[in-house]
Scaffold this motif. Structure first.
Motif, PDB file in Angstrom:
ATOM      1  N   LEU A  85     -45.932  -9.865 -34.728  1.00  0.00           N
ATOM      2  CA  LEU A  85     -45.017 -10.905 -35.199  1.00  0.00           C
ATOM      3  C   LEU A  85     -45.700 -12.265 -35.189  1.00  0.00           C
ATOM      4  N   ASP A  86     -46.451 -12.559 -34.141  1.00  0.00           N
ATOM      5  CA  ASP A  86     -47.170 -13.837 -34.079  1.00  0.00           C
ATOM      6  C   ASP A  86     -48.130 -13.984 -35.262  1.00  0.00           C
ATOM      7  N   LEU A  87     -48.815 -12.909 -35.588  1.00  0.00           N
ATOM      8  CA  LEU A  87     -49.729 -12.938 -36.726  1.00  0.00           C
ATOM      9  C   LEU A  87     -48.957 -13.167 -38.022  1.00  0.00           C
ATOM     10  N   TYR A  88     -47.817 -12.488 -38.162  1.00  0.00           N
ATOM     11  CA  TYR A  88     -47.003 -12.686 -39.360  1.00  0.00           C
ATOM     12  C   TYR A  88     -46.550 -14.143 -39.475  1.00  0.00           C
ATOM     13  N   VAL A  89     -46.105 -14.724 -38.365  1.00  0.00           N
ATOM     14  CA  VAL A  89     -45.640 -16.113 -38.376  1.00  0.00           C
ATOM     15  C   VAL A  89     -46.764 -17.028 -38.857  1.00  0.00           C
ATOM     16  N   GLU A  90     -47.942 -16.811 -38.330  1.00  0.00           N
ATOM     17  CA  GLU A  90     -49.107 -17.615 -38.713  1.00  0.00           C
ATOM     18  C   GLU A  90     -49.438 -17.421 -40.196  1.00  0.00           C
ATOM     19  N   GLN A  91     -49.524 -16.166 -40.614  1.00  0.00           N
ATOM     20  CA  GLN A  91     -49.883 -15.860 -42.003  1.00  0.00           C
ATOM     21  C   GLN A  91     -48.813 -16.331 -42.978  1.00  0.00           C
ATOM     22  N   SER A  92     -47.539 -16.138 -42.635  1.00  0.00           N
ATOM     23  CA  SER A  92     -46.475 -16.525 -43.564  1.00  0.00           C
ATOM     24  C   SER A  92     -46.460 -18.032 -43.779  1.00  0.00           C
ATOM     25  N   SER A  93     -46.836 -18.770 -42.776  1.00  0.00           N
ATOM     26  CA  SER A  93     -46.928 -20.225 -42.930  1.00  0.00           C
ATOM     27  C   SER A  93     -47.995 -20.576 -43.976  1.00  0.00           C
ATOM     28  N   LEU A  94     -49.119 -19.887 -43.916  1.00  0.00           N
ATOM     29  CA  LEU A  94     -50.184 -20.102 -44.903  1.00  0.00           C
ATOM     30  C   LEU A  94     -49.746 -19.653 -46.291  1.00  0.00           C
ATOM     31  N   TYR A  95     -49.070 -18.502 -46.354  1.00  0.00           N
ATOM     32  CA  TYR A  95     -48.567 -18.015 -47.640  1.00  0.00           C
ATOM     33  C   TYR A  95     -47.580 -19.000 -48.250  1.00  0.00           C
ATOM     34  N   MET A  96     -46.696 -19.554 -47.416  1.00  0.00           N
ATOM     35  CA  MET A  96     -45.717 -20.519 -47.919  1.00  0.00           C
ATOM     36  C   MET A  96     -46.410 -21.760 -48.471  1.00  0.00           C
ATOM     37  N   GLU A  97     -47.453 -22.208 -47.795  1.00  0.00           N
ATOM     38  CA  GLU A  97     -48.226 -23.351 -48.307  1.00  0.00           C
ATOM     39  C   GLU A  97     -48.841 -23.015 -49.662  1.00  0.00           C
ATOM     40  N   ASP A  98     -49.402 -21.827 -49.769  1.00  0.00           N
ATOM     41  CA  ASP A  98     -50.015 -21.400 -51.029  1.00  0.00           C
ATOM     42  C   ASP A  98     -48.981 -21.284 -52.145  1.00  0.00           C
ATOM     43  N   ILE A  99     -47.823 -20.741 -51.818  1.00  0.00           N
ATOM     44  CA  ILE A  99     -46.751 -20.601 -52.814  1.00  0.00           C
ATOM     45  C   ILE A  99     -46.289 -21.986 -53.261  1.00  0.00           C
ATOM     46  N   GLN A 100     -46.122 -22.891 -52.309  1.00  0.00           N
ATOM     47  CA  GLN A 100     -45.706 -24.259 -52.650  1.00  0.00           C
ATOM     48  C   GLN A 100     -46.752 -24.933 -53.535  1.00  0.00           C
ATOM     49  N   HIS A 101     -48.008 -24.743 -53.208  1.00  0.00           N
ATOM     50  CA  HIS A 101     -49.083 -25.325 -54.022  1.00  0.00           C
ATOM     51  C   HIS A 101     -49.045 -24.760 -55.447  1.00  0.00           C
ATOM     52  N   ALA A 102     -48.777 -23.473 -55.570  1.00  0.00           N
ATOM     53  CA  ALA A 102     -48.689 -22.851 -56.894  1.00  0.00           C
ATOM     54  C   ALA A 102     -47.552 -23.463 -57.702  1.00  0.00           C
ATOM     55  N   VAL A 103     -46.442 -23.752 -57.043  1.00  0.00           N
ATOM     56  CA  VAL A 103     -45.323 -24.403 -57.735  1.00  0.00           C
ATOM     57  C   VAL A 103     -45.719 -25.809 -58.159  1.00  0.00           C
ATOM     58  N   ASN A 104     -46.295 -26.561 -57.238  1.00  0.00           N
ATOM     59  CA  ASN A 104     -46.675 -27.944 -57.524  1.00  0.00           C
ATOM     60  C   ASN A 104     -47.663 -28.038 -58.682  1.00  0.00           C
ATOM     61  N   SER A 105     -48.565 -27.073 -58.762  1.00  0.00           N
ATOM     62  CA  SER A 105     -49.564 -27.086 -59.833  1.00  0.00           C
ATOM     63  C   SER A 105     -49.093 -26.306 -61.064  1.00  0.00           C
ATOM     64  N   ASP A 106     -47.882 -25.767 -60.988  1.00  0.00           N
ATOM     65  CA  ASP A 106     -47.280 -25.004 -62.083  1.00  0.00           C
ATOM     66  C   ASP A 106     -48.206 -23.866 -62.537  1.00  0.00           C
ATOM     67  N   ASP A 107     -48.741 -23.159 -61.534  1.00  0.00           N
ATOM     68  CA  ASP A 107     -49.695 -22.074 -61.769  1.00  0.00           C
ATOM     69  C   ASP A 107     -48.993 -20.730 -61.553  1.00  0.00           C
ATOM     70  N   SER A 108     -48.544 -20.122 -62.640  1.00  0.00           N
ATOM     71  CA  SER A 108     -47.791 -18.874 -62.555  1.00  0.00           C
ATOM     72  C   SER A 108     -48.610 -17.728 -61.988  1.00  0.00           C
ATOM     73  N   LYS A 109     -49.891 -17.681 -62.322  1.00  0.00           N
ATOM     74  CA  LYS A 109     -50.755 -16.610 -61.810  1.00  0.00           C
ATOM     75  C   LYS A 109     -50.892 -16.725 -60.284  1.00  0.00           C
ATOM     76  N   ALA A 110     -51.132 -17.922 -59.794  1.00  0.00           N
ATOM     77  CA  ALA A 110     -51.244 -18.137 -58.346  1.00  0.00           C
ATOM     78  C   ALA A 110     -49.903 -17.850 -57.664  1.00  0.00           C
ATOM     79  N   TRP A 111     -48.813 -18.241 -58.315  1.00  0.00           N
ATOM     80  CA  TRP A 111     -47.466 -17.954 -57.787  1.00  0.00           C
ATOM     81  C   TRP A 111     -47.314 -16.456 -57.549  1.00  0.00           C
TER      82      TRP A 111
END
Length: 115
Positions: A28-54
């Motif tokens: 669970l600790d690993l998931y919490v850490e990884q999901s935080s990174l995934y959320m940052e990446d997903i947010q960045h994909a939205v901000n850059s309007d990059d559907s492939k990265a999304w």
């Protein structure tokens, strides 16, 4: 919100039969850490309007959520990975996903406290 709503208890109980509770906590600790990174990446994909990265980042987080037994987060990501909606819609969905992920993590932590 109860664990039964958020968690795949069949999967997690299977982990409990095969693994020590400390290993599940580390998972669970690993998931919490990884999901935080995934959320940052997903947010960045939205901000850059990059559907492939999304799609790529939603896909990665989807697999991680499934492995952690977070069924509602997984289901949300199944939908989000394929959505072709506009940036505003995706921005709203990122906020909803962040909240849902937090609820699921809390449900898992509560489940662990009962073990």
């Amino acid at each position: 919100m109860g664990a039964t709503k958020h968690l795949d208890l069949t999967l997690i109980d299977g982990y409990l039969e095969a693994l020590d509770i400390s290993v599940i906590k580390q998972m669970l600790d690993l998931y919490v850490e990884q999901s935080s990174l995934y959320m940052e990446d997903i947010q960045h994909a939205v901000n850059s309007d990059d559907s492939k990265a999304w799609q790529e980042h939603c896909h990665k987080m989807k697999g991680s959520a499934a492995s952690a037994g977070l069924k509602l987060v997984h289901q949300k990501l199944v939908y989000l990975e394929k959505t072709g909606e506009n940036r505003d819609y995706k921005q709203q969905q990122v906020k909803a996903l962040l909240a849902l992920n937090g609820e699921a993590i809390n449900a898992f932590q509560q489940w662990l406290l009962g073990k």
